[in-house]
Design a protein around this motif. Structure first.
Motif, PDB file in Angstrom:
ATOM      1  N   ARG A  57       0.945  12.072   5.807  1.00  0.00           N
ATOM      2  CA  ARG A  57       1.137  10.846   5.738  1.00  0.00           C
ATOM      3  C   ARG A  57       0.619   9.919   6.854  1.00  0.00           C
ATOM      4  O   ARG A  57      -0.050   9.059   6.723  1.00  0.00           O
ATOM      5  N   ARG A  58       1.188  10.247   8.127  1.00  0.00           N
ATOM      6  CA  ARG A  58       0.923   9.556   9.316  1.00  0.00           C
ATOM      7  C   ARG A  58      -0.663   9.400   9.761  1.00  0.00           C
ATOM      8  O   ARG A  58      -1.079   8.787  10.276  1.00  0.00           O
ATOM      9  N   ARG A  59      -0.900  10.535   9.166  1.00  0.00           N
ATOM     10  CA  ARG A  59      -2.701  10.562   9.327  1.00  0.00           C
ATOM     11  C   ARG A  59      -3.474   9.825   8.182  1.00  0.00           C
ATOM     12  O   ARG A  59      -4.707  10.077   8.416  1.00  0.00           O
ATOM     13  N   GLY A  60      -2.797   9.446   7.264  1.00  0.00           N
ATOM     14  CA  GLY A  60      -3.611   8.758   6.068  1.00  0.00           C
ATOM     15  C   GLY A  60      -3.932   9.539   4.907  1.00  0.00           C
ATOM     16  O   GLY A  60      -4.445   8.977   3.893  1.00  0.00           O
ATOM     17  N   ALA A  61      -3.224  10.742   4.554  1.00  0.00           N
ATOM     18  CA  ALA A  61      -3.396  11.382   3.511  1.00  0.00           C
ATOM     19  C   ALA A  61      -2.996  10.848   2.099  1.00  0.00           C
ATOM     20  O   ALA A  61      -2.069   9.983   2.322  1.00  0.00           O
ATOM     21  N   TRP A  62      -3.524  10.892   1.114  1.00  0.00           N
ATOM     22  CA  TRP A  62      -3.063  10.468  -0.208  1.00  0.00           C
ATOM     23  C   TRP A  62      -2.405  11.359  -0.885  1.00  0.00           C
ATOM     24  O   TRP A  62      -3.091  12.358  -1.117  1.00  0.00           O
ATOM     25  N   ALA A 119      -1.348   5.842  -6.294  1.00  0.00           N
ATOM     26  CA  ALA A 119      -1.875   4.447  -5.777  1.00  0.00           C
ATOM     27  C   ALA A 119      -0.947   3.894  -4.714  1.00  0.00           C
ATOM     28  O   ALA A 119      -1.581   3.358  -3.502  1.00  0.00           O
ATOM     29  N   ARG A 120       0.296   4.219  -4.788  1.00  0.00           N
ATOM     30  CA  ARG A 120       1.138   3.724  -3.635  1.00  0.00           C
ATOM     31  C   ARG A 120       0.826   4.484  -2.424  1.00  0.00           C
ATOM     32  O   ARG A 120       0.864   3.929  -1.544  1.00  0.00           O
ATOM     33  N   SER A 121       0.752   5.801  -2.448  1.00  0.00           N
ATOM     34  CA  SER A 121       0.224   6.382  -1.388  1.00  0.00           C
ATOM     35  C   SER A 121      -1.024   6.167  -0.513  1.00  0.00           C
ATOM     36  O   SER A 121      -1.157   5.990   0.724  1.00  0.00           O
ATOM     37  N   ALA A 122      -1.931   5.817  -1.250  1.00  0.00           N
ATOM     38  CA  ALA A 122      -3.225   5.375  -0.933  1.00  0.00           C
ATOM     39  C   ALA A 122      -3.131   3.772  -0.320  1.00  0.00           C
ATOM     40  O   ALA A 122      -3.529   3.427   0.594  1.00  0.00           O
ATOM     41  N   TRP A 123      -2.052   2.960  -1.152  1.00  0.00           N
ATOM     42  CA  TRP A 123      -1.796   1.726  -0.483  1.00  0.00           C
ATOM     43  C   TRP A 123      -0.990   1.703   0.806  1.00  0.00           C
ATOM     44  O   TRP A 123      -1.429   1.276   1.836  1.00  0.00           O
ATOM     45  N   GLU A 124       0.032   2.809   1.237  1.00  0.00           N
ATOM     46  CA  GLU A 124       0.518   3.019   2.350  1.00  0.00           C
ATOM     47  C   GLU A 124      -0.480   3.602   3.401  1.00  0.00           C
ATOM     48  O   GLU A 124      -0.238   3.360   4.527  1.00  0.00           O
ATOM     49  N   ALA A 125      -1.432   4.347   3.047  1.00  0.00           N
ATOM     50  CA  ALA A 125      -2.292   4.846   4.028  1.00  0.00           C
ATOM     51  C   ALA A 125      -3.320   4.033   4.702  1.00  0.00           C
ATOM     52  O   ALA A 125      -3.953   4.018   5.658  1.00  0.00           O
TER      53      ALA A 125
END
Length: 110
Positions: free
Chosen positions: A95-100, A38-44
């Motif tokens: 991550r910079r490209r939006g991956a979860w 969820a945190r990764s999705a939020w950051e993306a």
């Protein structure tokens, strides 16, 4: 930091979590956390047009992912494992490209 209830992203997170939990029974994961997903999705959300936005990916447990242990396929149970302080270069790029980032997966130690 929850995503907005009822959004497509919220539904995707639920589906990814359900699939990840099904894989948990097969012992595919060395580490998985719904909260980290969820945190990764939020950051993306900062890169909504990134070429990997919303793509759920896992990392083999040979590569570092910040905040996660890297066991390199070892079976050292009961030992305190140091957590990686930074991402491997390709994880940073994803991550910079939006991956979860979903979690870490096993590899054969032999």
């Amino acid at each position: 930091m929850p995503l907005m209830e009822g959004t497509d992203e919220e539904e995707r997170l639920r589906r990814i979590d359900a699939a990840a939990m099904a894989l948990h029974a097969s012992r595919a994961w060395t580490a998985y956390s719904a909260e980290s997903l969820a945190r990764s999705a939020w950051e993306a959300r900062e890169v909504p047009n990134g070429p990997m936005h919303g793509l759920a990916v896992s990392v083999k447990d040979l590569m570092d992912m910040a905040g996660w242990p890297t066991t390199c396929g070892g079976s050292r149970t009961g030992e305190a494992m140091a957590l990686a302080s930074h991402d491997a270069a390709f994880v940073q790029m994803w991550r910079r490209r939006g991956a979860w980032m979903v979690g870490k997966t096993h590899l054969n130690e032999h």
